[in-house]
Design a protein around this motif. Structure first.
Motif, mmCIF file in Angstrom:
data_model
loop_
_atom_site.group_PDB
_atom_site.id
_atom_site.type_symbol
_atom_site.label_atom_id
_atom_site.label_comp_id
_atom_site.label_asym_id
_atom_site.label_seq_id
_atom_site.Cartn_x
_atom_site.Cartn_y
_atom_site.Cartn_z
ATOM 1 N N PHE A 163 24.197 49.263 66.401
ATOM 2 C CA PHE A 163 23.102 48.877 67.287
ATOM 3 C C PHE A 163 22.439 47.595 66.808
ATOM 4 N N HIS B 256 15.378 59.015 57.501
ATOM 5 C CA HIS B 256 15.069 60.123 56.607
ATOM 6 C C HIS B 256 16.260 60.475 55.732
ATOM 7 N N LEU C 286 9.626 58.133 68.767
ATOM 8 C CA LEU C 286 10.979 58.295 68.224
ATOM 9 C C LEU C 286 11.960 57.427 69.015
ATOM 10 N N GLU D 233 17.554 55.286 70.443
ATOM 11 C CA GLU D 233 18.817 54.794 69.889
ATOM 12 C C GLU D 233 19.315 55.652 68.737
ATOM 13 N N ILE D 234 18.373 56.296 68.028
ATOM 14 C CA ILE D 234 18.775 57.127 66.900
ATOM 15 C C ILE D 234 19.609 58.304 67.392
ATOM 16 N N GLU E 9 21.263 58.303 70.225
ATOM 17 C CA GLU E 9 22.523 57.745 70.724
ATOM 18 C C GLU E 9 23.484 57.476 69.577
ATOM 19 N N ALA E 10 22.940 56.993 68.468
ATOM 20 C CA ALA E 10 23.781 56.743 67.295
ATOM 21 C C ALA E 10 24.400 58.044 66.814
ATOM 22 N N ALA E 11 23.588 59.111 66.765
ATOM 23 C CA ALA E 11 24.099 60.399 66.312
ATOM 24 C C ALA E 11 25.206 60.886 67.242
ATOM 25 N N ARG F 202 24.669 68.108 70.572
ATOM 26 C CA ARG F 202 23.223 68.071 70.841
ATOM 27 C C ARG F 202 22.414 68.800 69.768
ATOM 28 N N GLN G 263 23.240 69.457 66.782
ATOM 29 C CA GLN G 263 23.322 68.783 65.485
ATOM 30 C C GLN G 263 22.366 67.596 65.437
ATOM 31 N N ARG H 272 19.615 67.764 62.635
ATOM 32 C CA ARG H 272 19.833 66.843 61.530
ATOM 33 C C ARG H 272 19.048 65.542 61.655
ATOM 34 N N VAL H 273 18.666 65.207 62.890
ATOM 35 C CA VAL H 273 17.996 63.914 63.075
ATOM 36 C C VAL H 273 16.562 64.088 63.581
ATOM 37 N N PRO I 189 14.072 66.710 61.256
ATOM 38 C CA PRO I 189 13.587 66.152 59.984
ATOM 39 C C PRO I 189 12.588 65.016 60.170
ATOM 40 N N LEU I 190 12.793 64.209 61.233
ATOM 41 C CA LEU I 190 11.868 63.103 61.463
ATOM 42 C C LEU I 190 10.522 63.604 61.980
ATOM 43 N N ARG J 154 9.234 61.940 52.233
ATOM 44 C CA ARG J 154 9.516 61.186 51.015
ATOM 45 C C ARG J 154 10.231 59.872 51.306
ATOM 46 N N TRP J 155 10.977 59.846 52.436
ATOM 47 C CA TRP J 155 11.744 58.648 52.779
ATOM 48 C C TRP J 155 10.870 57.509 53.258
ATOM 49 N N LEU K 205 8.123 54.797 49.956
ATOM 50 C CA LEU K 205 8.874 54.278 48.831
ATOM 51 C C LEU K 205 8.583 52.799 48.644
#
Lengths: 386, 274
Positions: free
Chosen positions: A80, A88, B162, B165-166, B168-170, B177, B179, B183-184, B187-188, B268-269, B272
């Protein structure tokens, strides 16, 4: 894989993002989709990725219908414009994502996944950064993580949306040379979208120039640059001077310039010539019998190795831009304010219908140095005399 | 000291501390001081009393259950409000805040009328052998009602921000769906969900007005800790009341601290050094 796109049409509310687009892509090819914003290039890329669907037309991949395959089963690696990394997850987890979500039958074991991630991170020159989070990386590094993540699923096609758009100039140039090298190494069919012609000219095997949802020209970078097929391509690729011609008693002319017999019938009475800045000959001698338009040199813009000259041509009531090598400036004795003669060495001329030039028949005019140009479909090469 | 770009750090921090001191810390200190009159042994005795223990269990247990229900329901409502466009969406969006605006006593009376054995909902439930009003279940219902807006309002803006695109990337990486969601998206969203959970929990623990109407307030059964405190005050047992209050304060503080640590871990992500 071989991609065959036929008659692809995509309508958005009120406008056509894609209109009857045809395109075939050979295995291992590096193709650029080039066009201004709103030309439909990103829509085409998203349809190829399975994230958008056309209203008409078909796409065949190795002869099989691609549109009936869902995005997750297409084996398409997509990068992209803004990377869309999972912020995350660490770099290594991002790259491993595509492997971890596989069904357990096809999912590699933990050890194999981490070995493959390691190899990929080395390939994109990010070895040792696997435990970082995306927030801790620079733009160029994020770009390469996105690339490694897309490559991890071993795609058949790699799609890149404005891959260098968000990077600064230095990083952009080095990253695109690196990407070209990576493509030669992997031999993966790659399609990338860009609005930056320099990027397209430098990187790709072929360029597909798009405008308002249509394919204007699909050709090698050399041909797109030197033999533009349409007025749009002339104006969009590189810079070009636009000169109006009208039919007089002795054929088409723009003030003193007469390119010679036109390849069109009498129904065309006006035409537009595109002349690249480097295809303007300058004559500073004051001797009699000079050819071309009398012009005044307004400004010299020094842009590194090339100098752009801004010329005022009273006979045409317009300004022209001419390019000369910077080191030739003293030899030619050019300075702002002087008068000189300027004449085209090469031009591509289109018949003008109304005010906009039409693409029906192209007239490639090569000045007096009659270089033999093989005419393409529906065009005649005519050498005129000044 | 490093030079700061933003001016007025000392002034604004001092002002904040003074406000915080008068509004929050001073009453809490008074509570601790009053409670200290009972002594450690007195506190332990208090915790040993079955009635107080039952009340504390109900207050914290009920609040925990209500916050859990609100987390699931609130997330779904936020999801629907953010992801779909349908007629009446804005009305629904406005309705979410209603539990904030309604006086808690009104809410309590309304809920009681609704869930009483002869009420609209209470009647059919009673016919199936389920009693809501004047039981622990009723306490839970009131706690869910008052805590509902918190999860919706904390999750909603984060979900709206949110990046599509995230997902769509997944999907393009082969995720199905569920997953992508597990997974995405989840957690966010987790930091916002935890914040909403903590707020809903805190609100339910401290809730008094709406609960006492629907609870019936049977000692050992449907009596909440705040009510017990009020009762002790009415009996002029100030030390006992403040001791119970201090116990609630310590528990609440401990729970919120754990939630704050969890929340920090879940993002935590994001925290930093570059």
């Amino acid at each position: 894989m071989t991609l065959e796109i036929r008659g692809l049409t995509r309508k958005f509310a009120g406008c056509n993002a894609l209109e009857e687009v045809d395109l075939s892509i050979a295995p291992g090819e590096f193709l650029a989709l080039l066009g201004p914003s709103g030309s439909g290039k990103t829509t085409l890329l998203r349809i190829l990725a399975g994230l958008d669907f056309p209203d008409g037309g078909e796409i065949k991949a190795n002869g099989r219908d691609l549109l009936s395959v869902s995005a997750r089963d297409r084996k398409v690696g997509l990068v992209f414009q803004h990377y869309a990394l999972f912020r995350h997850l660490t770099v290594a987890e991002n790259v491993a994502f595509g492997l971890r979500v596989r069904r357990w039958r096809t999912r590699p074991g933990r050890a194999e996944i981490s070995a493959r991630v390691e190899t990929l991170l080395e390939r994109v020159q990010l070895a040792g950064l696997g435990s970082r989070y995306p927030a801790q990386l620079s733009g160029g590094q994020r770009q390469r993580v996105a690339l490694a993540r897309a490559l991890a699923v071993e795609p058949d096609i790699l799609l890149l949306d404005e891959p260098f758009g968000a990077l600064d100039a230095k990083v952009r140039v080095s990253l695109r040379r690196w990407l070209r090298g990576l493509h030669e190494e992997l031999g993966l069919t790659t399609i990338f979208v860009t609005h930056d012609q320099e990027e397209a000219l430098e990187l790709s095997d072929r360029i597909a120039v798009m405008n308002r949802g249509r394919m204007e020209q699909v050709d090698t970078p050399e041909r797109v640059y030197h033999d533009a097929a349409s007025p749009f391509v002339c104006e969009f690729i590189g810079s070009a001077n636009r000169v109006n011609l009208s039919r007089g008693a002795r054929g088409f002319a723009a003030a003193e310039w007469m390119p010679g017999p036109a390849p069109w019938g009498d129904e065309v009475d006006r035409a537009i010539a595109y002349v690249r800045p480097q295809h303007l000959a300058l004559d500073v001698s004051s001797a009699a019998g000079q050819r071309g338009w009398l012009a005044q040199l307004r400004h010299i813009y020094l842009a590194g190795s090339v100098a752009h000259l801004e010329l005022d041509v009273p006979a045409l009531k317009q300004q022209l831009e001419a390019d000369v090598a910077s080191e030739d400036l003293p030899r030619l004795g050019l300075r702002a304010g002087m008068t000189l003669h300027v004449s085209p060495k090469r031009a591509i001329i289109f018949p003008a219908s109304g005010s906009e030039p039409g693409a029906e028949t192209r007239w490639v005019w090569n000045g007096e140095r009659a270089a033999a140009v093989v005419p393409a479909r529906g065009e005649r090469v005519v050498n005129g005399i000044f | 000291m490093r030079k700061r770009i933003l001016p007025g750090f000392g002034l604004s921090l001092g002002y904040t501390m003074i406000c915080l001191g008068f509004i929050v810390l001073l009453p809490l200190a008074a509570l601790a001081w009053k409670a200290s009159g009972v002594g450690i042994m007195g506190l332990l005795q208090l915790l040993d009393a079955p009635r107080a223990r039952a009340a504390l269990m109900l207050s914290f247990g009920g609040a925990f259950a209500a916050a859990l229900i609100n987390t699931v329901a609130g997330f779904l409502v936020a999801w629907v409000l953010v992801r779909y466009r349908f007629p009446g969406r804005r009305v629904l969006d406005a309705l979410v805040d209603l539990p904030f605006a309604l006086p808690t006593a009104v809410a309590g009376i309304a809920l009681t009328a609704l869930y009483a054995p002869n009420g609209w909902l209470g009647q059919p439930l009673f016919d199936h052998g389920i009693r809501v009003a004047y039981t622990r279940l009723g306490v839970g219902v009131a706690m869910v009602f008052v805590g509902f807006p918190f999860v919706v309002r904390t999750v909603q803006p984060v979900l709206a921000a949110l990046d599509r695109e995230i997902e769509e990337a997944a999907e393009s990486l082969g995720a199905r769906r569920w997953q992508s969601f597990l997974r995405v998206i989840l957690p966010l969203m987790l930091p916002a969900i935890l914040t909403g959970f903590a707020l809903a929990l805190a609100r339910a623990v401290g809730e008094y007005g709406s609960v006492i109407f629907i609870a019936g307030n049977l000692p050992m059964q449907s009596e909440i800790a705040p009510l017990l405190i009020v009762q002790k005050l009415e009996e002029f047992d100030y030390a006992g009341a403040s001791a119970l209050g201090a116990v609630m304060l310590v528990f609440a503080f401990a729970i919120l601290l754990v939630l704050a640590l969890l929340q920090r871990w879940s993002r935590r992500w994001a925290e930093l050094p570059a």
